[in-house]
Design an enzyme around this catalytic site. Structure first.
Site, PDB file in Angstrom:
ATOM      1  N   ARG A 122      18.211  46.112  12.923  1.00 30.71           N
ATOM      2  CA  ARG A 122      18.765  44.905  12.275  1.00 30.71           C
ATOM      3  C   ARG A 122      20.246  44.993  11.959  1.00 30.71           C
ATOM      4  O   ARG A 122      20.761  44.272  11.105  1.00 30.71           O
ATOM      5  CB  ARG A 122      17.998  44.551  11.008  1.00 30.71           C
ATOM      6  N   LYS A 143      32.754  38.519  18.048  1.00 30.63           N
ATOM      7  CA  LYS A 143      31.758  38.026  19.010  1.00 30.63           C
ATOM      8  C   LYS A 143      31.305  39.188  19.873  1.00 30.63           C
ATOM      9  O   LYS A 143      32.118  39.856  20.516  1.00 30.63           O
ATOM     10  CB  LYS A 143      32.375  36.963  19.921  1.00 30.63           C
ATOM     11  N   GLU A 185      45.887  36.647  28.392  1.00 30.56           N
ATOM     12  CA  GLU A 185      45.367  36.337  27.045  1.00 30.56           C
ATOM     13  C   GLU A 185      46.457  36.510  25.986  1.00 30.56           C
ATOM     14  O   GLU A 185      46.480  35.793  24.995  1.00 30.56           O
ATOM     15  CB  GLU A 185      44.147  37.213  26.703  1.00 30.56           C
ATOM     16  N   LYS A 227      44.953  35.804  16.989  1.00 34.84           N
ATOM     17  CA  LYS A 227      43.501  35.759  17.076  1.00 34.84           C
ATOM     18  C   LYS A 227      42.885  35.904  15.685  1.00 34.84           C
ATOM     19  O   LYS A 227      41.978  35.159  15.300  1.00 34.84           O
ATOM     20  CB  LYS A 227      42.990  36.869  18.001  1.00 34.84           C
ATOM     21  N   GLU A 237      33.069  29.624  14.846  1.00 41.63           N
ATOM     22  CA  GLU A 237      33.432  28.629  15.858  1.00 41.63           C
ATOM     23  C   GLU A 237      32.764  27.272  15.642  1.00 41.63           C
ATOM     24  O   GLU A 237      32.037  26.755  16.483  1.00 41.63           O
ATOM     25  CB  GLU A 237      33.166  29.138  17.287  1.00 41.63           C
ATOM     26  N   ARG A 241      38.396  27.358  15.875  1.00 40.73           N
ATOM     27  CA  ARG A 241      38.353  28.543  16.752  1.00 40.73           C
ATOM     28  C   ARG A 241      38.361  28.168  18.229  1.00 40.73           C
ATOM     29  O   ARG A 241      38.775  28.959  19.087  1.00 40.73           O
ATOM     30  CB  ARG A 241      37.127  29.411  16.410  1.00 40.73           C
ATOM     31  N   ASN A 245      40.170  28.794  23.349  1.00 38.45           N
ATOM     32  CA  ASN A 245      39.708  28.527  24.712  1.00 38.45           C
ATOM     33  C   ASN A 245      40.747  27.796  25.561  1.00 38.45           C
ATOM     34  O   ASN A 245      40.421  27.255  26.608  1.00 38.45           O
ATOM     35  CB  ASN A 245      38.413  27.717  24.679  1.00 38.45           C
ATOM     36  N   HIS A 248      40.705  27.834  29.323  1.00 40.37           N
ATOM     37  CA  HIS A 248      39.401  28.364  29.701  1.00 40.37           C
ATOM     38  C   HIS A 248      38.464  27.334  30.320  1.00 40.37           C
ATOM     39  O   HIS A 248      37.490  27.711  30.973  1.00 40.37           O
ATOM     40  CB  HIS A 248      38.712  29.023  28.499  1.00 40.37           C
ATOM     41  N   HIS A 252      37.074  28.940  33.365  1.00 41.36           N
ATOM     42  CA  HIS A 252      35.652  29.283  33.508  1.00 41.36           C
ATOM     43  C   HIS A 252      35.043  28.626  34.743  1.00 41.36           C
ATOM     44  O   HIS A 252      34.231  29.236  35.445  1.00 41.36           O
ATOM     45  CB  HIS A 252      34.870  28.841  32.263  1.00 41.36           C
ATOM     46  N   HIS A 265      39.293  37.440  35.059  1.00 39.96           N
ATOM     47  CA  HIS A 265      39.265  36.433  34.001  1.00 39.96           C
ATOM     48  C   HIS A 265      40.693  35.971  33.664  1.00 39.96           C
ATOM     49  O   HIS A 265      40.960  34.777  33.532  1.00 39.96           O
ATOM     50  CB  HIS A 265      38.577  37.012  32.763  1.00 39.96           C
TER      51      HIS A 265
HETATM   52  P1  NAD Z   1      35.996  45.860  31.434  1.00 40.95           P
HETATM   53  O1  NAD Z   1      35.587  46.420  30.144  1.00 40.95           O
HETATM   54  O2  NAD Z   1      34.969  45.745  32.498  1.00 40.95           O
HETATM   55  O3  NAD Z   1      37.224  46.720  31.996  1.00 40.95           O
HETATM   56  C1  NAD Z   1      37.714  46.473  33.298  1.00 40.95           C
HETATM   57  C2  NAD Z   1      37.618  47.714  34.178  1.00 40.95           C
HETATM   58  O4  NAD Z   1      38.607  48.660  33.771  1.00 40.95           O
HETATM   59  C3  NAD Z   1      36.279  48.447  34.070  1.00 40.95           C
HETATM   60  O5  NAD Z   1      35.934  48.942  35.322  1.00 40.95           O
HETATM   61  C4  NAD Z   1      36.594  49.597  33.124  1.00 40.95           C
HETATM   62  O6  NAD Z   1      35.764  50.713  33.336  1.00 40.95           O
HETATM   63  C5  NAD Z   1      38.010  49.915  33.468  1.00 40.95           C
HETATM   64  N1  NAD Z   1      38.817  50.471  32.398  1.00 40.95           N
HETATM   65  C6  NAD Z   1      38.799  50.121  31.086  1.00 40.95           C
HETATM   66  N2  NAD Z   1      39.755  50.761  30.415  1.00 40.95           N
HETATM   67  C7  NAD Z   1      40.385  51.551  31.305  1.00 40.95           C
HETATM   68  C8  NAD Z   1      41.487  52.439  31.212  1.00 40.95           C
HETATM   69  N3  NAD Z   1      42.163  52.610  30.064  1.00 40.95           N
HETATM   70  N4  NAD Z   1      41.873  53.095  32.324  1.00 40.95           N
HETATM   71  C9  NAD Z   1      41.231  52.892  33.495  1.00 40.95           C
HETATM   72  N5  NAD Z   1      40.206  52.045  33.654  1.00 40.95           N
HETATM   73  C10 NAD Z   1      39.787  51.373  32.568  1.00 40.95           C
HETATM   74  O7  NAD Z   1      36.631  44.409  31.286  1.00 40.95           O
HETATM   75  P2  NAD Z   1      37.715  43.749  30.310  1.00 40.95           P
HETATM   76  O8  NAD Z   1      38.603  42.989  31.202  1.00 40.95           O
HETATM   77  O9  NAD Z   1      38.306  44.714  29.358  1.00 40.95           O
HETATM   78  O10 NAD Z   1      36.814  42.754  29.461  1.00 40.95           O
HETATM   79  C11 NAD Z   1      36.089  41.705  30.059  1.00 40.95           C
HETATM   80  C12 NAD Z   1      34.889  41.395  29.214  1.00 40.95           C
HETATM   81  O11 NAD Z   1      35.317  41.024  27.910  1.00 40.95           O
HETATM   82  C13 NAD Z   1      34.062  40.246  29.735  1.00 40.95           C
HETATM   83  O12 NAD Z   1      32.705  40.627  29.754  1.00 40.95           O
HETATM   84  C14 NAD Z   1      34.290  39.130  28.729  1.00 40.95           C
HETATM   85  O13 NAD Z   1      33.174  38.281  28.603  1.00 40.95           O
HETATM   86  C15 NAD Z   1      34.546  39.906  27.487  1.00 40.95           C
HETATM   87  N6  NAD Z   1      35.312  39.173  26.477  1.00 40.95           N
HETATM   88  C16 NAD Z   1      34.811  39.094  25.221  1.00 40.95           C
HETATM   89  C17 NAD Z   1      35.493  38.417  24.230  1.00 40.95           C
HETATM   90  C18 NAD Z   1      34.964  38.399  22.849  1.00 40.95           C
HETATM   91  O14 NAD Z   1      35.499  37.693  21.994  1.00 40.95           O
HETATM   92  N7  NAD Z   1      33.934  39.159  22.559  1.00 40.95           N
HETATM   93  C19 NAD Z   1      36.729  37.795  24.513  1.00 40.95           C
HETATM   94  C20 NAD Z   1      37.233  37.899  25.806  1.00 40.95           C
HETATM   95  C21 NAD Z   1      36.515  38.595  26.781  1.00 40.95           C
HETATM   96 ZN    ZN Z   2      39.422  34.647  27.734  1.00 37.96          ZN
END
Ligand code: NAD
Ligand code: ZN
Length: 365
Positions: A122, A143, A185, A227, A237, A241, A245, A248, A252, A265
């Site tokens: 939980r 999130k 971003e 942020k 949201e 908030r 987007n 986006h 998206h 992205h």
């Molecule tokens: P990710 O975590 O997949 O990282 C991208 C790639 O880089 C992966 O292969 C990872 O292993 C590699 N990597 C990470 N750090 C590294 C480093 N320092 N050196 C070498 N390689 C490295 O993707 P991301 O772009 O960081 O995040 C995308 C995700 O975030 C999506 O799933 C998206 O939905 C989510 N997201 C969430 C929120 C939220 O508010 N929770 C907001 C925006 C995005």
């Molecule tokens: Zn985004």
């Protein structure tokens, strides 16, 4: 540098710096995590070989009992099955309600490990150690969640971390395309909220892309600040908030229509922000310079402002009405009258959206 996210129930610190992992034990005790509590580090197969040893040995030397769980890198593993596997590993290792999960990685690790933390027994505490630039965004705001075959980020929770510790040295190993995407971003945070930040960014593409430490720390700090400010006003949201987007709605749709293959992205939302600026001109009568400055800024960070394909416009529009922000099949957009300022606009005319899609298709002006 340290800033703070202030929320109704609690607030938490975001520490950003170069070589700050050695300070982790001290920072943990500052948020009340004594060495009596055990820690489970969750990371992915790409990040773990680079940074897990360092983080683990710093924490072990300080006296923490450490467990680790590594899953295969990539968006595909951000699903419920992976959550179950991680929960099993946490259980067998003996994670209890007093334990803390440490998410070491990009947005995928943060979302997945955060969701495990939100649901295991939980809900237990967690800490974010972001290692991608994009994760300056995803690690702040609480999130967490996973994808479902019916939709991206379909299953999730609001679960705020105890703290965020961003060591910018980790960005040196990040693939360049990922770094550039992360700047989309950062730029978004300027465009929606902070005109002086936009002007600051416009003069610093070169040092930021070459990871000049002081510039990167300031960019992340200012991005996180926006942020955090927005989230503090609307944690769940229900209203404001949604401005996060910006870019986006089109972004998206672009990602979905190309099956998450063609664009990162960040690239998709860069194109989306170029589109949103153009739509702002049509819908709100924004000045043409808004479009010019937005596109010039994106281009200076080597981000795209046009897309390639010749997709069916109706399908594209339909994707947008399936976007989370589209209520009752109507098109809702975040639009901007001036750099650094946005508003939520409902019932946007689909004809205007189609015009804009034609403008931002490669081959057009
Ligand atoms: P990710 O975590 O997949 O990282 C991208 C790639 O880089 C992966 O292969 C990872 O292993 C590699 N990597 C990470 N750090 C590294 C480093 N320092 N050196 C070498 N390689 C490295 O993707 P991301 O772009 O960081 O995040 C995308 C995700 O975030 C999506 O799933 C998206 O939905 C989510 N997201 C969430 C929120 C939220 O508010 N929770 C907001 C925006 C995005
Ligand atoms: Zn985004």
């Amino acid at each position: 540098r340290t800033l703070s996210v202030s929320l109704a129930q609690h607030s938490y610190p975001i520490h950003i710096g170069s070589s700050i992992y050695p300070k982790l034990p001290y920072l943990l005790t500052e948020v009340g995590v004594s060495t009596k509590r055990s820690l489970m580090i969750i990371s992915d197969s790409q990040v773990a070989p680079l940074y897990l040893n360092q983080v683990q040995s710093i924490l072990e030397q300080a006296g923490y009992r450490i467990g680790t769980a590594i899953f295969p890198a990539g968006e595909k593993k951000k699903n419920l099955q992976q959550v179950e596997e991680l929960i099993e590993q946490c259980y067998h290792w003996g994670l209890d309600r007093q334990s803390v999960i440490v998410a070491l990685g990009g947005g995928v690790v943060g979302d997945l490990a955060g969701f495990v933390a939100a649901t295991y027994m939980r809900g237990i505490s967690f800490v974010q150690l972001p290692t991608t630039l994009l994760a300056h965004d995803s690690s702040v705001g609480g999130k967490v969640g996973v994808n479902h075959r019916l939709g991206k980020n379909m299953i999730g929770a609001f679960h705020q971390p105890l703290m965020v510790v961003f060591d910018v040295d980790t960005l040196t190993t990040l693939p360049r395309r990922q770094l550039i995407s992360g700047y989309a971003e950062v730029i978004k945070h300027g465009l929606i909220w902070d005109r002086t930040f936009v002007q600051w960014l416009a003069m610093r593409a070169e040092p930021l892309l070459s990871l000049d430490r002081a510039s990167v720390i300031e960019a992340i700090e200012r991005g996180c600040q926006v942020k955090a400010t927005v989230v503090a006003q609307d944690e769940k949201e229900l209203g404001i908030r949604a401005v996060l987007n910006y870019g986006h709605t089109i972004g998206h749709a672009l990602e979905a229509i190309s099956f998450y293959q063609q664009y990162t992205h960040g690239e998709a939302i860069a194109i989306g922000m170029a589109g949103a600026a153009r739509l702002s001109r049509q819908v709100l009568g924004a000045h043409a310079s808004l479009v010019e400055q937005t596109e010039a800024l994106l281009r200076s960070f080597q981000l795209p402002t046009r897309f390639e394909q010749d997709w069916d416009e109706t399908e594209f529009i339909q994707r947008m009405t399936q976007d989370k922000k589209a209520r009752g099949g109507k098109l809702t957009f975040i639009l901007s009258k001036q750099l650094g300022n946005v508003e939520i606009v409902r019932d946007v005319d689909a004809v205007m959206v189609k015009n804009v899609l034609r403008e931002i298709r490669r081959g057009s002006c």
